[in-house]
Design a protein around this motif. Structure first.
Motif, PDB file in Angstrom:
ATOM      1  N   LYS A 170       1.136  -1.496  -0.265  1.00 55.74           N
ATOM      2  CA  LYS A 170       0.150  -0.057   0.107  1.00 55.74           C
ATOM      3  C   LYS A 170       0.773   1.345  -0.440  1.00 55.74           C
ATOM      4  CE  LYS A 170      -3.605  -2.096   2.784  1.00 55.74           C
ATOM      5  NZ  LYS A 170      -4.520  -2.362   4.045  1.00 55.74           N
ATOM      6  N   ILE A 171       0.272   2.372  -1.301  1.00 53.83           N
ATOM      7  CA  ILE A 171       1.517   3.857  -0.714  1.00 53.83           C
ATOM      8  C   ILE A 171       0.592   4.918  -0.357  1.00 53.83           C
ATOM      9  CG2 ILE A 171       2.266   4.765  -3.111  1.00 53.83           C
ATOM     10  CD1 ILE A 171       2.938   2.712  -4.555  1.00 53.83           C
ATOM     11  N   PRO A 172       0.610   5.588   0.568  1.00 53.56           N
ATOM     12  CA  PRO A 172       1.698   5.376   0.835  1.00 53.56           C
ATOM     13  C   PRO A 172       2.244   4.636   2.660  1.00 53.56           C
ATOM     14  CG  PRO A 172       0.750   7.559   1.281  1.00 53.56           C
ATOM     15  CD  PRO A 172       0.411   6.426   0.655  1.00 53.56           C
ATOM     16  N   GLU A 173       0.998   3.835   2.702  1.00 56.16           N
ATOM     17  CA  GLU A 173       0.582   3.532   4.052  1.00 56.16           C
ATOM     18  C   GLU A 173       1.520   2.278   4.691  1.00 56.16           C
ATOM     19  OE1 GLU A 173      -3.459   4.769   2.400  1.00 56.16           O
ATOM     20  OE2 GLU A 173      -1.426   3.359   2.194  1.00 56.16           O
ATOM     21  N   ASP A 174       2.445   2.044   3.809  1.00 52.28           N
ATOM     22  CA  ASP A 174       3.243   0.316   4.259  1.00 52.28           C
ATOM     23  C   ASP A 174       4.170   0.860   4.331  1.00 52.28           C
ATOM     24  OD1 ASP A 174       0.924  -0.972   4.820  1.00 52.28           O
ATOM     25  OD2 ASP A 174       1.633  -2.257   2.975  1.00 52.28           O
ATOM     26  N   LEU A 175       4.605   2.332   4.677  1.00 51.42           N
ATOM     27  CA  LEU A 175       5.970   2.940   5.124  1.00 51.42           C
ATOM     28  C   LEU A 175       6.501   3.631   6.189  1.00 51.42           C
ATOM     29  CD1 LEU A 175       8.871   3.510   3.266  1.00 51.42           C
ATOM     30  CD2 LEU A 175       7.740   6.043   3.086  1.00 51.42           C
TER      31      LEU A 175
END
Length: 430
Positions: free
Chosen positions: A396-401
């Motif tokens: 998921k972009i940007p949640e999984d950063l």
């Protein structure tokens, strides 16, 4: 060389299993009839010289390739049988301990999770005393299994971790189960001079938190030019997309730009250009007509510039050229190594050696969600001294950063080990 044994009622069924699990490149070392059907021993990447090395003096009896393959298969059968007997002995010990109410069930890791959540403070000494009675006999047999697995895979057994007492030995084993290498696990465990196993475990986790370096500030706030290097498939381009998306959501698209140095592969820029179009961010390509410094000069008004690179190895054309381009730039490029958490420790080290000439300022850990344990990644950053800037745990972009912090990373690693132990307990009880 990977060796595997297959059983089936008929030869056709056995060959079908080989084809499905080993592929068309598998070499059949032996086949024979056994009770209830047939047995086939196969190998991938079979090498006669390697087989002779593994057999040692026994290989002198092999007068031809067929005899050598048969001897290799027999050795694999013996090791596999011994491995099975060792596992049966461990199961008996666990059942005996469980019947006595003193089995090591892994519950102590739940206590460690609580300890981590409260800042590693000491808790009730009566908490989870089951960890203290973790059997010496069980530890010895687990080491035996590990040695047998190494022999079956053609590796030399790991040297035993030197320990001055039983608690240190059990602590070293737990740290290896956590994912740390034997040398690092032994070094950490030997610092626990005396006391309970659980006290040593909490002390070890504190040492990990101290040893894992992280970046104090986020790139999005700090600004500058950042380059991601690493092998193909490590997640460089996706990570850049996550960073750019987060920056645009926070600061807008006017002060960020993307650059790629990958002019070595066909359609290498497509994913980065897709990110650029979605985010309305400019994307520049380094090629024969546009040098990296020329492009960075043009983008000097941007607060944040993210550079994607080709995933090249030292044997690839352009490898030296790309790293030299980053190293000799007159711009202050902060180069970070992208490391997949699913990689084997040896591969992580190899990648680091491959890219360290780029004057690495830190690293980014990717695919955290796909790794069974995270101790390998934490051990890697401790041994190399690379600060961890970010880690990713999904697509998921940007949640999984996530911006990396030592304590949450170690807590996540403990939680991952706890999950793995539960899965193993379910599998063994099935």
């Amino acid at each position: 060389m990977k060796v595997k044994r297959f059983f089936a009622k008929t030869m056709a069924e056995a060959l079908k299993q080989v084809s499905e699990q080993m592929g068309p490149d598998a070499v059949i070392l032996s086949n024979r009839r056994v009770d209830g059907g047939v047995e086939i021993v196969t190998a991938l990447d079979y090498d006669e010289n390697m087989a002779r090395q593994r057999l040692g003096d026994q290989a002198q009896e092999a007068t031809n390739g067929s005899r050598l393959a048969e001897m290799q298969a027999n050795q694999h059968r013996r090791l596999e049988d011994e491995l099975g007997r060792s596992r049966d002995r461990i199961r008996e010990v666990r059942e005996r301990r469980a019947s006595q109410g003193a089995g090591y069930t892994g519950a102590s890791f739940a206590a460690v999770q609580e300890t981590l959540g409260s800042g590693f403070d000491d808790q009730d000494p009566a908490l989870n005393r089951s960890g203290e009675v973790y059997s010496d006999e069980l530890a010895q047999m687990r080491a035996e299994i590990s040695s047998l697995k190494d022999m079956m895979q053609g590796r030399k057994p790991e040297p035993e971790v030197p320990a001055t007492n039983a608690v240190q030995q059990r602590l070293a084993e737990r740290l290896q189960e956590f994912g740390l290498g034997s040398d690092l696990a032994g070094s950490i465990s030997r610092r626990h001079k005396a006391g309970r196993l659980e006290d040593g475990w909490k002390q070890s986790l504190k040492m990990l938190c101290t040893g894992v370096r992280t970046s104090r500030t986020e790139w999005l706030d700090q600004g500058g030019v950042f380059a991601l290097v690493g092998p193909t498939g490590s997640g460089k381009t996706t990570t850049i997309g996550k960073l750019a998306a987060r920056y645009v959501l926070k600061h807008g698209a006017d002060s960020v730009a993307l650059v790629t140095t990958d002019r070595y592969r066909v359609a290498a820029h497509e994913q980065l250009f897709v990110f650029g179009r979605i985010l309305n961010v400019p994307v520049r390509v380094v090629d024969e007509s546009h040098s990296l410094d020329d492009i960075l000069d043009e983008l000097s008004d941007r607060h944040l510039v993210l550079i994607d690179t080709a995933g090249l190895t030292s044997s690839d054309k352009g490898y030296q050229e790309q790293l030299a381009e980053l190293a000799r730039s007159h711009h202050n490029i902060k180069t970070h190594l992208v490391v997949s958490a699913t990689s084997q420790p040896r591969i992580m080290k190899s990648v680091w050696h491959c890219y360290k000439m780029a004057k690495l300022a830190g690293c980014v850990l990717t695919k955290i969600d796909e790794a069974l344990t995270l101790g390998e990644s934490l051990g890697f950053v401790m041994e190399t001294g690379l600060p961890v800037a970010y880690y990713t745990d999904g697509q998921k972009i940007p949640e999984d950063l996530h911006h990396a912090e030592a304590v949450p990373l170690v807590r996540l690693a403990v939680d991952r080990l706890k999950t793995l132990q539960k899965q193993q307990a379910v599998a063994e009880g099935a």
